[in-house]
Motif scaffolding. Structure first.
Motif, short mmCIF file in Angstrom:
data_model
loop_
_atom_site.label_atom_id
_atom_site.label_comp_id
_atom_site.label_asym_id
_atom_site.label_seq_id
_atom_site.Cartn_x
_atom_site.Cartn_y
_atom_site.Cartn_z
N VAL A 105 14.50 8.49 -20.46
CA VAL A 105 13.43 9.41 -19.65
C VAL A 105 12.49 8.55 -18.99
N VAL A 106 12.70 8.55 -17.49
CA VAL A 106 11.75 7.81 -16.70
C VAL A 106 10.65 8.83 -16.64
N GLY A 107 9.53 8.74 -16.99
CA GLY A 107 8.39 9.41 -16.93
C GLY A 107 7.73 9.93 -18.35
N ASP A 108 6.45 10.14 -18.32
CA ASP A 108 5.86 10.64 -19.60
C ASP A 108 5.66 12.08 -19.64
N VAL A 109 6.34 12.53 -20.63
CA VAL A 109 6.62 14.18 -20.93
C VAL A 109 5.74 14.33 -22.18
N GLY A 110 5.28 13.29 -22.92
CA GLY A 110 4.48 13.82 -24.23
C GLY A 110 3.30 14.74 -24.09
#
Length: 355
Positions: free
Chosen positions: A242-247
């Motif tokens: 996953v490229v990007g922070d979804v946390g």
């Protein structure tokens, strides 16, 4: 006599209840009556269309939603358009929210671009222009260009009406690199972050059947004495990333069509593992074939938001997570602007987040 305001009529090309309902909503917003026509099947399964009022010198807008019986819906549309043409209608405009056969828009393994064929059939039948939503079919060339018009505003409507009050904490997710450009346009318009899922889960089976991603067969031959070609190794799928922070954020997966949901379910599982606390899937057209409702109900997806461009009432009964957004407002405004000769670009640009 039923005389529509401004010299135009709006007809429903399908006896399907969902198509009639959408057509009624559009005419209510326009302040006109729905055109009188009868569409039915003969005992031998032939389609018959009867126009019950005069259309001479009028602009005719034919609304057609595509039900499960795609081929019948196409014939209903063609026959009604031709019936209006032979009745001396001035202009005939097809309002086709979901363009049938749009998934067959690429040449694959001695096949054909069926959506281009259908667009040419519509143009030859009687249609002067057409209006549809949110499918970008670059394979349809100038011969059928009068049928195609895309709408990038529909996602904004879905987002606004899906009751995501804290959407400022959301992030737009592309479930594959191929969908990154579309997701980027949504993210920029809504001023949200962007994440892309890259790896094994993003490949669909129909993208692999033509063998373009595989090396050619290796033959044990040499071109020159003492010179051998190196063996070609098959491409390996990269690990899921996953490229990007979804946390701790709301993940919104966007797409044009949701039909086979395996890819969406797999993407939701990955996003859940990466810390996303809510996962939404938003698509313009909800085909939701086969066991899609059951898979959605059992998945990590919190909600699936689609529009009423395609009938899906049965699927909603099977899965409460499926929500519907009405698009009659956009379609009615498009009809009004086309009839009055106004610019259509306002529907696709200069729209802010606060609209």
């Amino acid at each position: 006599m039923n005389v529509a305001k401004g010299g135009y009529r709006v007809f429903s090309a399908n006896s399907n209840a969902a198509c009639t309902e959408l057509a009624k909503r559009i005419t209510e917003r326009l302040g006109v009556e729905l055109g009188k026509a009868v569409v039915y099947q003969e005992p031998n399964r032939e389609t018959r269309v009867e126009i019950k009022e005069s259309v001479r010198g009028q602009d005719i807008f034919i609304i057609q939603t595509i039900s499960r019986d795609v081929n019948t819906a196409v014939m209903e549309l063609l026959i009604m358009a031709y019936a209006c043409k032979t009745s001396c209608a001035r202009n005939i405009i097809g309002v086709i929210p979901y363009f049938p056969y749009s998934k067959q828009c690429k040449m694959r393994k001695r096949g054909s671009i069926v959506c281009k064929l259908l667009a040419c059939m519509l143009a030859k039948a009687a249609f002067d222009t057409g209006w549809k939503q949110s499918l970008k079919l670059a394979q349809i060339d100038d011969e059928a260009s009068s049928i195609i018009l895309t709408n990038s505003r529909i996602f904004k409507v879905c987002l606004f009406l899906s009751q995501i009050h804290d959407y400022r904490n959301a992030i737009i997710v592309a479930k594959s690199p191929a969908a990154a450009k579309r997701a980027q346009s949504y993210a920029e318009r809504l001023r949200l972050g962007l994440a892309v899922i890259h790896g094994e889960a993003q490949y669909a089976e129909y993208d692999m059947v033509d063998g373009r991603h595989s090396p050619p067969a290796v033959k044990n031959t040499t071109i020159h004495s003492g010179l051998e070609l190196p063996l070609m190794m098959p491409k390996e799928k990269p690990p899921i990333t996953v490229v990007g922070d979804v946390g701790g954020r709301i993940a919104i997966i966007v797409d044009d069509i949701i039909d086979d949901v395996d890819g969406f379910v797999a993407a939701a599982e990955i996003l859940k593992e990466r810390g996303a606390y809510k996962i939404y899937v938003m698509a313009t057209h909800g085909l939701l074939s086969a066991d899609a409702p059951c898979l959605i109900e059992e998945s990590a997806i919190n909600e699936v938001v689609v529009t009423n461009t395609i009938p899906h009432e049965v699927q909603k009964l099977q899965c409460p997570k499926i929500k519907t957004v009405d698009v009659s407002m956009i379609l009615s405004e498009a009809i009004r602007r086309i009839h009055n000769g106004e610019s259509m670009s306002y529907l696709f640009r200069n729209i802010t987040v606060d609209d």
